[in-house]
Design an enzyme around this catalytic site. Structure first.
Site, PDB file in Angstrom:
ATOM      1  N   HIS A  76       7.182 -18.961   9.950  1.00  0.00           N
ATOM      2  CA  HIS A  76       7.047 -19.747  11.180  1.00  0.00           C
ATOM      3  C   HIS A  76       7.140 -21.231  10.840  1.00  0.00           C
ATOM      4  O   HIS A  76       6.612 -21.656   9.810  1.00  0.00           O
ATOM      5  CB  HIS A  76       5.689 -19.500  11.842  1.00  0.00           C
ATOM      6  CG  HIS A  76       5.543 -18.119  12.393  1.00  0.00           C
ATOM      7  ND1 HIS A  76       4.978 -17.079  11.688  1.00  0.00           N
ATOM      8  CD2 HIS A  76       5.904 -17.610  13.603  1.00  0.00           C
ATOM      9  CE1 HIS A  76       4.997 -15.991  12.430  1.00  0.00           C
ATOM     10  NE2 HIS A  76       5.554 -16.268  13.594  1.00  0.00           N
ATOM     11  N   TYR A 113       6.905 -12.247   4.167  1.00  0.00           N
ATOM     12  CA  TYR A 113       6.497 -13.357   5.022  1.00  0.00           C
ATOM     13  C   TYR A 113       6.102 -14.551   4.152  1.00  0.00           C
ATOM     14  O   TYR A 113       5.206 -14.438   3.309  1.00  0.00           O
ATOM     15  CB  TYR A 113       5.314 -12.918   5.896  1.00  0.00           C
ATOM     16  CG  TYR A 113       4.823 -14.001   6.826  1.00  0.00           C
ATOM     17  CD1 TYR A 113       5.695 -14.687   7.665  1.00  0.00           C
ATOM     18  CD2 TYR A 113       3.475 -14.350   6.859  1.00  0.00           C
ATOM     19  CE1 TYR A 113       5.245 -15.689   8.504  1.00  0.00           C
ATOM     20  CE2 TYR A 113       3.012 -15.347   7.712  1.00  0.00           C
ATOM     21  CZ  TYR A 113       3.910 -16.010   8.529  1.00  0.00           C
ATOM     22  OH  TYR A 113       3.475 -17.015   9.363  1.00  0.00           O
TER      23      TYR A 113
HETATM   24  C1  LIG Z   1      10.622 -28.310   3.634  1.00  0.00           C
HETATM   25  C2  LIG Z   1      10.256 -28.752   2.214  1.00  0.00           C
HETATM   26  C3  LIG Z   1       9.522 -27.610   1.504  1.00  0.00           C
HETATM   27  C4  LIG Z   1      11.546 -29.072   1.436  1.00  0.00           C
HETATM   28  O1  LIG Z   1      11.186 -29.313   0.063  1.00  0.00           O
HETATM   29  P1  LIG Z   1      12.058 -30.286  -0.879  1.00  0.00           P
HETATM   30  O2  LIG Z   1      11.506 -30.146  -2.255  1.00  0.00           O
HETATM   31  O3  LIG Z   1      12.144 -31.622  -0.311  1.00  0.00           O
HETATM   32  O4  LIG Z   1      13.483 -29.553  -0.776  1.00  0.00           O
HETATM   33  P2  LIG Z   1      14.778 -29.759  -1.702  1.00  0.00           P
HETATM   34  O5  LIG Z   1      14.702 -31.048  -2.454  1.00  0.00           O
HETATM   35  O6  LIG Z   1      14.933 -28.544  -2.541  1.00  0.00           O
HETATM   36  O7  LIG Z   1      15.916 -29.834  -0.592  1.00  0.00           O
HETATM   37  C5  LIG Z   1      17.077 -29.025  -0.637  1.00  0.00           C
HETATM   38  C6  LIG Z   1      17.978 -29.371   0.526  1.00  0.00           C
HETATM   39  O8  LIG Z   1      17.370 -29.010   1.770  1.00  0.00           O
HETATM   40  C7  LIG Z   1      17.733 -29.966   2.784  1.00  0.00           C
HETATM   41  N1  LIG Z   1      16.547 -30.714   3.203  1.00  0.00           N
HETATM   42  C8  LIG Z   1      15.343 -30.777   2.594  1.00  0.00           C
HETATM   43  N2  LIG Z   1      14.505 -31.560   3.290  1.00  0.00           N
HETATM   44  C9  LIG Z   1      15.206 -32.024   4.359  1.00  0.00           C
HETATM   45  C10 LIG Z   1      14.891 -32.904   5.429  1.00  0.00           C
HETATM   46  N3  LIG Z   1      13.679 -33.462   5.555  1.00  0.00           N
HETATM   47  N4  LIG Z   1      15.842 -33.186   6.341  1.00  0.00           N
HETATM   48  C11 LIG Z   1      17.075 -32.629   6.245  1.00  0.00           C
HETATM   49  N5  LIG Z   1      17.442 -31.783   5.231  1.00  0.00           N
HETATM   50  C12 LIG Z   1      16.520 -31.487   4.310  1.00  0.00           C
HETATM   51  C13 LIG Z   1      18.718 -30.922   2.125  1.00  0.00           C
HETATM   52  O9  LIG Z   1      20.017 -30.400   2.302  1.00  0.00           O
HETATM   53  C14 LIG Z   1      18.313 -30.838   0.647  1.00  0.00           C
HETATM   54  O10 LIG Z   1      19.349 -31.175  -0.233  1.00  0.00           O
HETATM   55  P3  LIG Z   1      19.643 -32.735  -0.580  1.00  0.00           P
HETATM   56  O11 LIG Z   1      18.320 -33.377  -0.925  1.00  0.00           O
HETATM   57  O12 LIG Z   1      20.582 -32.636  -1.734  1.00  0.00           O
HETATM   58  O13 LIG Z   1      20.241 -33.329   0.673  1.00  0.00           O
HETATM   59  C15 LIG Z   1       9.379 -30.044   2.235  1.00  0.00           C
HETATM   60  O14 LIG Z   1       9.964 -31.006   3.083  1.00  0.00           O
HETATM   61  C16 LIG Z   1       7.947 -29.822   2.671  1.00  0.00           C
HETATM   62  O15 LIG Z   1       7.078 -29.507   1.867  1.00  0.00           O
HETATM   63  N6  LIG Z   1       7.675 -30.009   3.988  1.00  0.00           N
HETATM   64  C17 LIG Z   1       6.309 -29.845   4.519  1.00  0.00           C
HETATM   65  C18 LIG Z   1       5.878 -28.394   4.523  1.00  0.00           C
HETATM   66  C19 LIG Z   1       6.736 -27.551   5.432  1.00  0.00           C
HETATM   67  O16 LIG Z   1       7.091 -27.979   6.517  1.00  0.00           O
HETATM   68  N7  LIG Z   1       7.085 -26.324   4.990  1.00  0.00           N
HETATM   69  C20 LIG Z   1       7.896 -25.433   5.780  1.00  0.00           C
HETATM   70  C21 LIG Z   1       7.123 -24.394   6.473  1.00  0.00           C
HETATM   71  S1  LIG Z   1       6.480 -23.166   5.359  1.00  0.00           S
END
Ligand SMILES: CC(C)(COP(=O)(O)OP(=O)(O)OC[C@H]1O[C@@H](n2cnc3c(N)ncnc32)[C@H](O)[C@@H]1OP(=O)(O)O)[C@@H](O)C(=O)NCCC(=O)NCCS
Length: 191
Positions: free
Chosen positions: A112, A73
């Site tokens: 989730h 998880y």
């Molecule tokens: C979700 C999260 C962890 C992604 O982290 P990140 O470091 O931006 O991710 P990456 O740079 O490795 O992204 C990899 C790919 O995922 C996809 N992606 C990431 N964020 C995205 C977004 N906001 N919208 C659409 N696609 C997305 C894209 O395809 C991206 O590749 P690209 O940048 O070459 O287009 C980040 O947005 C975050 O911390 N969000 C808030 C916390 C959260 O909601 N966590 C999830 C629940 S545990």
């Protein structure tokens, strides 16, 4: 110019305050002392992410052995907003997926997400996660309160534990498919 470096490091009593700070900034939900106490015990399942030696992200997971299965998880996985779309999140998910594959005894990985968190949903879909179910009123203090369960299965479902699909089973499957179509029609009428 030196290339940007993304690295993962252990969570220890010395840096746990950085993890707490990061989670407070990134997530709308707050986590209690037990959460952080447990995180110190899970080894590779909790990591801080560094971008050029600065803490910018973290992942915290736990093993779930309820419901006769062994699941991983993901409790939190997040990155500070100025450092998003740089591969930090991917590095953390890949770490988790490598860990479960290496272990070989997990059925799936799940988490989730709020139903409106389309960025995170798109992100996880890239790694083979699917919306497994939607839980109404999952969150108590945030809106929207509904959550999707995103899940990545690690085992291929084998009916009756028999791997090859024999001709008899195949025709049975076709029959079942036909029956279920029939039932769908029946259900449509009732809906
Ligand atoms: C979700 C999260 C962890 C992604 O982290 P990140 O470091 O931006 O991710 P990456 O740079 O490795 O992204 C990899 C790919 O995922 C996809 N992606 C990431 N964020 C995205 C977004 N906001 N919208 C659409 N696609 C997305 C894209 O395809 C991206 O590749 P690209 O940048 O070459 O287009 C980040 O947005 C975050 O911390 N969000 C808030 C916390 C959260 O909601 N966590 C999830 C629940 S545990």
């Amino acid at each position: 110019m030196t290339r940007s470096r993304i690295e993962l490091g252990d969570v220890t009593p010395h840096n746990i305050k950085q993890l707490k700070k990061l989670n407070t900034v990134v997530f709308p939900v707050s986590y209690n002392e037990k959460f952080y106490k447990d995180v110190l015990e899970v080894g590779e399942l909790a990591k801080l992410a560094y971008y050029n030696d600065i803490v910018v992200g973290a992942v915290c997971c736990r093993v779930d052995t309820s419901e006769n299965s062994r699941r991983l998880y993901i409790m939190t996985l997040g990155c500070l907003s100025p450092y998003r779309r740089l591969g930090v999140g991917s590095t953390m998910v890949e770490h988790v997926l490598n860990h479960v594959r290496k272990d070989g005894h997990y059925d799936n990985v799940y988490l989730h997400v709020q139903v409106n968190n389309t960025g995170a949903i798109d992100f996880y879909k890239k790694f083979g996660f699917e919306i497994h179910e939607t839980k109404k009123h999952y969150y108590k203090r945030i809106e929207p309160a509904d959550a999707h369960v995103l899940q990545k299965n690690l085992r291929t479902a084998i009916p009756n534990g028999i791997a090859p699909c024999t001709q008899i089973e195949k025709s049975q499957n076709e029959k079942n498919h036909h029956d279920s179509k029939h039932n769908d029609k029946h259900n449509d009428k009732r809906a």
